[in-house]
Design a protein around this motif. Structure first.
Motif, PDB file in Angstrom:
ATOM      1  N   LEU A 108      43.198  39.667  39.038  1.00  0.00           N
ATOM      2  CA  LEU A 108      42.827  38.410  38.472  1.00  0.00           C
ATOM      3  C   LEU A 108      41.381  38.060  39.104  1.00  0.00           C
ATOM      4  CD1 LEU A 108      45.609  36.056  38.481  1.00  0.00           C
ATOM      5  CD2 LEU A 108      44.315  36.986  36.487  1.00  0.00           C
ATOM      6  N   LEU A 159      38.779  40.940  37.750  1.00  0.00           N
ATOM      7  CA  LEU A 159      38.468  40.384  36.265  1.00  0.00           C
ATOM      8  C   LEU A 159      37.487  39.356  36.249  1.00  0.00           C
ATOM      9  CD1 LEU A 159      41.666  40.962  34.494  1.00  0.00           C
ATOM     10  CD2 LEU A 159      39.696  42.426  34.280  1.00  0.00           C
ATOM     11  N   ARG A 160      37.313  38.846  37.434  1.00  0.00           N
ATOM     12  CA  ARG A 160      36.079  37.559  37.352  1.00  0.00           C
ATOM     13  C   ARG A 160      35.004  38.046  38.223  1.00  0.00           C
ATOM     14  NH1 ARG A 160      36.373  35.121  33.059  1.00  0.00           N
ATOM     15  NH2 ARG A 160      35.033  33.428  34.027  1.00  0.00           N
ATOM     16  N   ARG A 165      33.592  39.516  32.913  1.00  0.00           N
ATOM     17  CA  ARG A 165      33.568  38.420  32.156  1.00  0.00           C
ATOM     18  C   ARG A 165      33.082  38.162  30.759  1.00  0.00           C
ATOM     19  NH1 ARG A 165      31.416  37.328  37.295  1.00  0.00           N
ATOM     20  NH2 ARG A 165      29.239  37.188  36.638  1.00  0.00           N
ATOM     21  N   TYR A 216      42.770  39.228  30.963  1.00  0.00           N
ATOM     22  CA  TYR A 216      42.580  38.120  32.199  1.00  0.00           C
ATOM     23  C   TYR A 216      43.738  36.869  31.731  1.00  0.00           C
ATOM     24  CZ  TYR A 216      41.314  34.527  35.428  1.00  0.00           C
ATOM     25  OH  TYR A 216      41.239  33.668  36.384  1.00  0.00           O
TER      26      TYR A 216
END
Length: 296
Positions: A28, A31-32, A38, A47
């Motif tokens: 997580l 993915l950010r 993003r 996500y």
């Protein structure tokens, strides 16, 4: 002896859960961590899927430990846990409706993909997924309010099926589950067939079509794993009535690992190790040894 066995079972389930919760948390964060994740629609959907799986894994582990330790909870807390479980359980198959469609548009309509599958549209679709799942929860809350709670008994196992609210709720849950999983199955299957047909066209990117076909097969596997988790609670409750305490603990632990932990960890394993964009960044965060450069 029984307390020792209970402790062993708790450790057996807690250790892999904590490991995968850690991996999911790193995934997580990954993915950010970069704009490429993003601002790419398929990573936004990933996500959302991973977030729902992670929350469900954490919540399921808490309920499993409460069950194994024979902890009795008040109904208000049981209802909150039940609502959280239903909310996150519904997110995964609904997201798996969107992800195959995104791959289908990417392969079959590559020129329109950038205009149709935008970040704004993807975020709106994710909000719609949460809204549908929340509406399902709201419906169940209304059913809770109509039920005479003074007739209910206290259960050691605080779960959806432990809160027996009558035939209407059971039929509603079955109908909702069938509609969601049938919709997801149709979306994945139709997208897969469409990609196969498009792959035969001379104008189609063969490598992209092949990769999309494999991805859609993985979506179908994920959908099957998510569906398998819905049979865990009914099996556990049915077996609890016919098995001894020790045998029941064995079966409960096996079912929990097979139907709950395994499906929830598949998302990070499948995408984290398979996707060429995610893998180097994920491995870097997991190992903290080799810095891998990736273009934003």
């Amino acid at each position: 002896l029984l307390n020792s066995i209970t402790l062993i079972f708790s450790i057996i389930s807690t250790v892999p859960s904590c490991v995968f919760l850690f991996i999911n948390g790193i995934m997580l964060f990954t993915l950010r961590s970069k704009p490429v994740f993003r601002e790419t629609c398929r990573f936004i959907l990933l996500y959302n899927l991973l977030l729902a799986d992670t929350v469900q894994l954490a919540q399921s582990q808490v309920q499993f430990l409460l069950s194994v330790c024979r902890v009795k909870l008040v109904y208000s807390l049981c209802i909150i846990l039940s609502m959280l479980a239903n909310l996150t359980t519904g997110i995964s198959p609904l997201t798996l409706v969107l992800m195959p469609l995104e791959r289908y548009v990417a392969v079959c309509y590559p020129l329109r993909h950038a205009s149709v599958i935008t970040v704004r549209n993807t975020v709106a679709a994710v909000i719609a997924v949460w809204a549908v799942s929340s509406l399902n929860n709201l419906t169940r809350v209304l059913m809770f309010l109509k039920f005479p709670f003074e007739k209910m008994e206290v259960y050691d196992l605080c779960s959806n099926i432990a809160l027996v609210l009558g035939v209407l709720t059971a039929e509603y849950d079955r109908a909702y589950t069938c509609v969601v999983f049938v919709s997801a199955g149709v979306a994945v299957t139709s997208s897969y067939v469409g990609v196969i047909v498009a792959a035969r066209s001379a104008s189609t990117d063969k490598a992209l079509a092949r990769k999309a076909r494999h991805t859609l097969l993985l979506h179908l596997v994920q959908l099957g794993l998510s569906l398998s988790s819905t049979i865990n609670n009914p099996l556990v409750v049915a077996l609890s009535k016919v098995l001894t305490r020790m045998a029941f603990l064995w079966i409960q632990n096996i079912f929990y690992v097979t139907f709950i932990i395994f499906p929830r960890c598949m998302t990070s394993l499948i995408y984290g190790l398979r996707d060429q964009t995610i893998r180097p960044v994920l491995l870097y965060h997991l190992s903290c040894r080799v810095k891998v450069r990736i273009s934003p």
